[in-house]
Design a protein around this motif. Structure first.
Motif, PDB file in Angstrom:
ATOM      1  N   TYR A 158       0.640  -1.181  -0.036  1.00 25.97           N
ATOM      2  CA  TYR A 158      -0.115  -0.161   0.098  1.00 25.97           C
ATOM      3  C   TYR A 158       0.982   1.288   0.144  1.00 25.97           C
ATOM      4  CZ  TYR A 158      -3.691   3.398   1.137  1.00 25.97           C
ATOM      5  OH  TYR A 158      -4.546   4.272   1.169  1.00 25.97           O
ATOM      6  N   ASN A 159       2.156   1.267   0.477  1.00 27.34           N
ATOM      7  CA  ASN A 159       2.953   2.596   0.876  1.00 27.34           C
ATOM      8  C   ASN A 159       4.088   2.392   0.017  1.00 27.34           C
ATOM      9  OD1 ASN A 159       1.521   4.012   3.147  1.00 27.34           O
ATOM     10  ND2 ASN A 159       1.552   1.870   3.862  1.00 27.34           N
ATOM     11  N   ARG A 160       4.046   1.514  -1.181  1.00 29.26           N
ATOM     12  CA  ARG A 160       5.423   1.542  -1.887  1.00 29.26           C
ATOM     13  C   ARG A 160       5.914   2.767  -2.393  1.00 29.26           C
ATOM     14  NH1 ARG A 160       5.640  -3.618  -3.801  1.00 29.26           N
ATOM     15  NH2 ARG A 160       3.473  -3.446  -4.452  1.00 29.26           N
ATOM     16  N   SER A 161       5.175   3.621  -3.032  1.00 26.55           N
ATOM     17  CA  SER A 161       5.427   4.884  -3.238  1.00 26.55           C
ATOM     18  C   SER A 161       6.148   5.580  -2.461  1.00 26.55           C
ATOM     19  CB  SER A 161       4.321   5.934  -3.936  1.00 26.55           C
ATOM     20  OG  SER A 161       3.810   5.018  -5.403  1.00 26.55           O
ATOM     21  N   GLN A 162       5.679   5.673  -1.333  1.00 22.37           N
ATOM     22  CA  GLN A 162       6.300   6.503  -0.119  1.00 22.37           C
ATOM     23  C   GLN A 162       7.652   5.997   0.098  1.00 22.37           C
ATOM     24  OE1 GLN A 162       3.977   6.365   3.519  1.00 22.37           O
ATOM     25  NE2 GLN A 162       5.501   7.667   4.849  1.00 22.37           N
ATOM     26  N   ILE A 163       7.705   4.574   0.269  1.00 24.37           N
ATOM     27  CA  ILE A 163       9.028   3.862   0.345  1.00 24.37           C
ATOM     28  C   ILE A 163      10.034   4.293  -0.640  1.00 24.37           C
ATOM     29  CG2 ILE A 163      10.000   1.673   1.135  1.00 24.37           C
ATOM     30  CD1 ILE A 163       7.324   0.810   2.076  1.00 24.37           C
ATOM     31  N   ARG A 164       9.797   3.932  -1.813  1.00 21.26           N
ATOM     32  CA  ARG A 164      10.701   4.342  -2.585  1.00 21.26           C
ATOM     33  C   ARG A 164      11.096   5.803  -2.808  1.00 21.26           C
ATOM     34  NH1 ARG A 164       7.284   1.921  -7.769  1.00 21.26           N
ATOM     35  NH2 ARG A 164       8.066  -0.642  -7.521  1.00 21.26           N
ATOM     36  N   GLU A 165      10.192   6.926  -2.642  1.00 18.50           N
ATOM     37  CA  GLU A 165      10.555   8.164  -2.491  1.00 18.50           C
ATOM     38  C   GLU A 165      11.638   8.556  -1.734  1.00 18.50           C
ATOM     39  OE1 GLU A 165      11.169  11.798  -3.333  1.00 18.50           O
ATOM     40  OE2 GLU A 165      10.324  10.540  -4.497  1.00 18.50           O
ATOM     41  N   PHE A 166      11.629   7.884  -0.368  1.00 15.49           N
ATOM     42  CA  PHE A 166      12.537   8.217   0.640  1.00 15.49           C
ATOM     43  C   PHE A 166      14.009   7.857   0.176  1.00 15.49           C
ATOM     44  CE2 PHE A 166      15.143   6.676   4.208  1.00 15.49           C
ATOM     45  CZ  PHE A 166      15.082   7.698   5.211  1.00 15.49           C
TER      46      PHE A 166
END
Length: 362
Positions: free
Chosen positions: A161-169
């Protein structure tokens, strides 16, 4: 009187803690590794799962970067067994620790030692928390992410669900690392000329030159024996939000008018239709924008490569900007070249960003 003594003690304690933290960081080694390298520390059984948690981790960190002609993963991931984590591996530039409480393997028992008893109890009680990030844990200049949950199934869903947030970090961390290297010797005079002429700002690294400068368009490039990187900026009055649904067509209009062969104007840069243009709505330095990634080519099919762009609206000044970076580097890997362009483009500022609002100024 006692109140003031307590305040002074609190300040002294805070200063002491700050000093201790500074001393701790001063003793750390300097982080090593490339901007997009990640050491991933996880239970070997969970990592091997081709349907569960291991697959979600691979989808998150090892998926291909969009818009490249050949598959190149977003990050270069090295999976490490927690029982073999030594001081050399701990000094990596980027690290990810993955832990679930329901795993009882020897690997997971080692992973749980990186958490305090208080943290482990909180993970049991609160299923909403699943991620923590820290800087300079084992080395100076290091970025560390902890991914955790009470159960493997819970963590798998949280990561998905939070894949984009994890990548962006980690993408943001990579951009900052690249910017530190690129901007050691920025071309301040060229940056100022573009600001004076076009009322926009872009930090330009050493080695870049101006290739074309028109009324509402400027093209910059860096060339060597095998590689060319280019950036161009275009702007026009903002009249219709529908432009964000036609990014490809908007780009075609810009490149056909401005990126053509001086001796043969019919030869110009255009999109390749081998793959679609991938678009995503983003916040670009506080502005609504659409990020686009795809492939370009010269209309006579002589050259081509990947591009990344941002279509940005500055409603205060009534302008829409299109800023793009593209790569021409036949026969080479292109991910790192694109990341350099992303780092440069991230410094772009619109007219509204660099011109103070009159009401704010008063």
């Amino acid at each position: 009187m006692h109140k003031y003594i307590l305040i002074l003690l609190a300040i002294a304690f805070g200063c002491s803690e700050s000093a201790r933290e500074k001393n701790r960081k001063d003793m750390l080694p300097t982080a090593r590794g490339e901007a997009d390298e990640i050491i991933l520390v996880a239970d070997s059984t969970q990592w091997a799962d081709s349907l569960g948690l291991g697959e979600e981790l691979r989808k998150t960190f090892m998926a291909p970067m969009l818009g490249l002609p050949q598959d190149e993963s977003l990050f270069n991931v090295s999976k490490v067994n927690p029982r073999r984590l030594n001081s050399v591996l701990k000094s990596a530039k980027n690290m990810v620790f993955v832990m679930t409480l329901d795993s009882k393997t020897a690997d997971s028992r080692v992973l749980q030692r990186f958490f305090t008893d208080q943290s482990l109890n909180q993970i049991k009680r609160d299923t909403s928390i699943f991620m923590r990030t820290q800087r300079d844990v084992f080395a100076k200049g290091q970025t560390v992410m902890f991914l955790f949950s009470a159960t493997e199934d819970q963590l798998e869903k949280k990561i998905s669900y939070n894949r984009s947030q994890i990548r962006e970090f980690f993408e943001a961390s990579a951009r900052e690392t690249i910017k530190d290297k690129l901007f050691n010797s920025p071309k301040k005079q060229l940056t100022q000329r573009i600001k004076d002429t076009h009322n926009v700002e872009l930090t330009i690294p050493y080695g870049w030159e101006k290739a074309r400068d028109l009324k509402n368009f400027v093209w910059l490039r860096k060339m060597d024996a095998e590689t060319e990187q280019s950036i161009f900026i275009y702007y026009e009055p903002y009249t219709d939000r529908g432009i964000f649904n036609e990014i490809g067509e908007f780009r075609d209009k810009i490149t056909q008018r401005n990126l053509y062969d001086g001796e043969n104007p019919e030869v110009h840069i255009k999109r390749q239709d081998i793959i679609p243009v991938f678009t995503e709505r983003v916040n670009f330095n506080g502005h609504f924008a659409v990020e686009a990634r795809g492939l370009w080519k010269i209309s006579d099919n002589s050259r081509g490569g990947p591009f990344v762009s941002y279509t940005i609206v500055d409603e205060e000044v009534g302008l829409v900007y299109y800023v793009e970076g593209y790569v021409d580097s036949p026969g080479t890997r292109k991910k790192n070249l694109v990341r350099e362009l992303e780092a440069i483009l991230s410094t772009f500022k619109t007219k509204g960003d660099i011109t103070p609002n009159q009401e704010d100024a008063s």
